[in-house]
Write a protein that holds these residues in place. Sequence first.
Motif, short mmCIF file in Angstrom:
data_model
loop_
_atom_site.label_atom_id
_atom_site.label_comp_id
_atom_site.label_asym_id
_atom_site.label_seq_id
_atom_site.Cartn_x
_atom_site.Cartn_y
_atom_site.Cartn_z
N TYR A 110 -24.53 -83.15 6.02
CA TYR A 110 -23.85 -82.81 5.16
C TYR A 110 -22.46 -82.99 4.47
O TYR A 110 -22.18 -82.74 2.98
CB TYR A 110 -23.47 -80.67 4.72
CG TYR A 110 -25.27 -80.95 4.99
CD1 TYR A 110 -25.97 -79.95 4.02
CD2 TYR A 110 -25.36 -79.24 5.99
CE1 TYR A 110 -27.15 -79.70 3.67
CE2 TYR A 110 -26.73 -78.90 6.40
CZ TYR A 110 -27.48 -78.81 5.76
OH TYR A 110 -28.35 -78.02 5.43
N THR A 111 -21.85 -83.76 5.28
CA THR A 111 -20.70 -84.94 5.08
C THR A 111 -21.23 -86.24 5.29
O THR A 111 -21.92 -86.59 5.53
CB THR A 111 -19.67 -84.02 5.44
OG1 THR A 111 -19.66 -84.59 7.10
CG2 THR A 111 -19.19 -82.96 5.20
N ASP A 112 -19.70 -86.83 5.04
CA ASP A 112 -19.83 -88.33 5.29
C ASP A 112 -18.78 -88.52 6.87
O ASP A 112 -18.31 -89.95 6.89
CB ASP A 112 -19.33 -89.25 4.23
CG ASP A 112 -18.30 -89.12 3.65
OD1 ASP A 112 -17.21 -88.15 4.49
OD2 ASP A 112 -17.38 -89.65 2.96
N ALA A 113 -18.74 -87.56 7.26
CA ALA A 113 -17.68 -87.31 8.56
C ALA A 113 -18.46 -88.75 9.55
O ALA A 113 -19.49 -88.97 9.89
CB ALA A 113 -17.98 -86.14 9.53
N LYS A 114 -17.05 -89.32 10.30
CA LYS A 114 -17.17 -90.19 11.41
C LYS A 114 -16.21 -90.06 11.87
O LYS A 114 -15.73 -89.40 11.48
CB LYS A 114 -17.66 -91.42 10.29
CG LYS A 114 -16.21 -91.77 9.33
CD LYS A 114 -15.58 -92.99 8.82
CE LYS A 114 -15.17 -93.77 7.86
NZ LYS A 114 -14.34 -92.51 7.11
N ASP A 115 -17.02 -91.04 13.56
CA ASP A 115 -15.66 -91.07 14.31
C ASP A 115 -15.60 -89.30 15.03
O ASP A 115 -14.45 -89.66 15.07
CB ASP A 115 -14.52 -91.66 13.96
CG ASP A 115 -14.87 -92.89 13.20
OD1 ASP A 115 -15.03 -93.69 13.87
OD2 ASP A 115 -13.35 -93.24 12.63
N PHE A 170 -22.01 -77.50 14.81
CA PHE A 170 -21.13 -77.91 14.27
C PHE A 170 -21.27 -78.71 13.47
O PHE A 170 -20.93 -79.73 12.65
CB PHE A 170 -19.48 -77.61 14.35
CG PHE A 170 -18.32 -77.18 13.57
CD1 PHE A 170 -18.33 -78.88 13.06
CD2 PHE A 170 -17.80 -76.05 13.53
CE1 PHE A 170 -16.47 -78.47 11.43
CE2 PHE A 170 -16.40 -76.37 12.99
CZ PHE A 170 -16.07 -77.43 11.80
N LYS A 171 -21.66 -80.35 14.43
CA LYS A 171 -21.30 -81.89 14.53
C LYS A 171 -22.67 -82.09 13.56
O LYS A 171 -22.48 -82.88 12.95
CB LYS A 171 -21.41 -82.50 15.99
CG LYS A 171 -21.16 -83.57 15.48
CD LYS A 171 -21.21 -84.25 17.07
CE LYS A 171 -21.34 -86.05 17.09
NZ LYS A 171 -21.33 -86.12 18.35
N LEU A 216 -13.08 -80.19 17.45
CA LEU A 216 -13.83 -81.30 16.98
C LEU A 216 -12.91 -82.23 15.67
O LEU A 216 -11.71 -81.42 15.37
CB LEU A 216 -14.54 -81.12 16.05
CG LEU A 216 -16.19 -79.91 16.81
CD1 LEU A 216 -15.56 -78.49 16.28
CD2 LEU A 216 -17.44 -80.92 15.97
N ILE A 217 -12.72 -83.45 15.99
CA ILE A 217 -11.69 -83.71 15.43
C ILE A 217 -12.26 -85.55 14.33
O ILE A 217 -13.31 -85.69 15.08
CB ILE A 217 -10.18 -84.97 16.68
CG1 ILE A 217 -9.95 -83.92 16.98
CG2 ILE A 217 -9.90 -85.62 15.08
CD1 ILE A 217 -8.26 -84.79 17.68
#
Length: 219
Positions: free
Chosen positions: A207-212, A200-201, A21-22
């Motif tokens: 719980y986070t602001d993860a993007k892309d 995971f995604k 995962l990136i």
Amino acid sequence: MTFSIDSEIKSLCPNATLGILIYSVTVKKTSDSLLDKFNSTISELESKYVTEDIVKINHIHTTREAYKALGKSPSSYRNASEAMLRRIVKGKGLYNINNVVEINNIISVSSGYSIGSYDLSCVSENITLKRVPDGENYDGIGKSSVNIEHLPTLYDEEGPFGNPTSDSQRAMIKEGERKVASVIYSFDGSENLEKWMAEFKGLLAEYTDAKDIETFIVE
């Protein structure tokens, strides 16, 4: 960013596979809601297993077998999932680090896969999983020197930086705006990787602001 598995690893461990995962994310102190999720997961696992059960968990068992095939003692150098579950079953819990590491560890102990998360600003673009030659060490997270010889380890152009037992300080996840690669180490193929990559995604999204967020499998 390319990931590959060296031919020596594949010859000794034919089912070696990486789930990647990136993503871009703000790494920060763990929120109360994520801590609740983290602690409830630990509590459930503490009551689910006894110590003798841990080595029988499929993904832990196959990682141990891979270590033997590569010439490393799986009891002297336990993979991270096994080591964390042993702490949990003994009632010692796990340390709180930051939001990304907490999610990393929730998925690891829930699945039995060892997982490493790495700051991509600290590594080069071509990364290969290799068997470490004799006598190699690196500075581990919280450890001055880790004997990594014969472990299946991620290398970039500068050298080794992460493996299923203990990651190096070089690419450790610190607070701030980061581009991260989370690597799921599988030694029994890709059958369950999609499921756990999706889990995971989902936690990153919740719980986070993860993007892309990009996901892929390397075999």
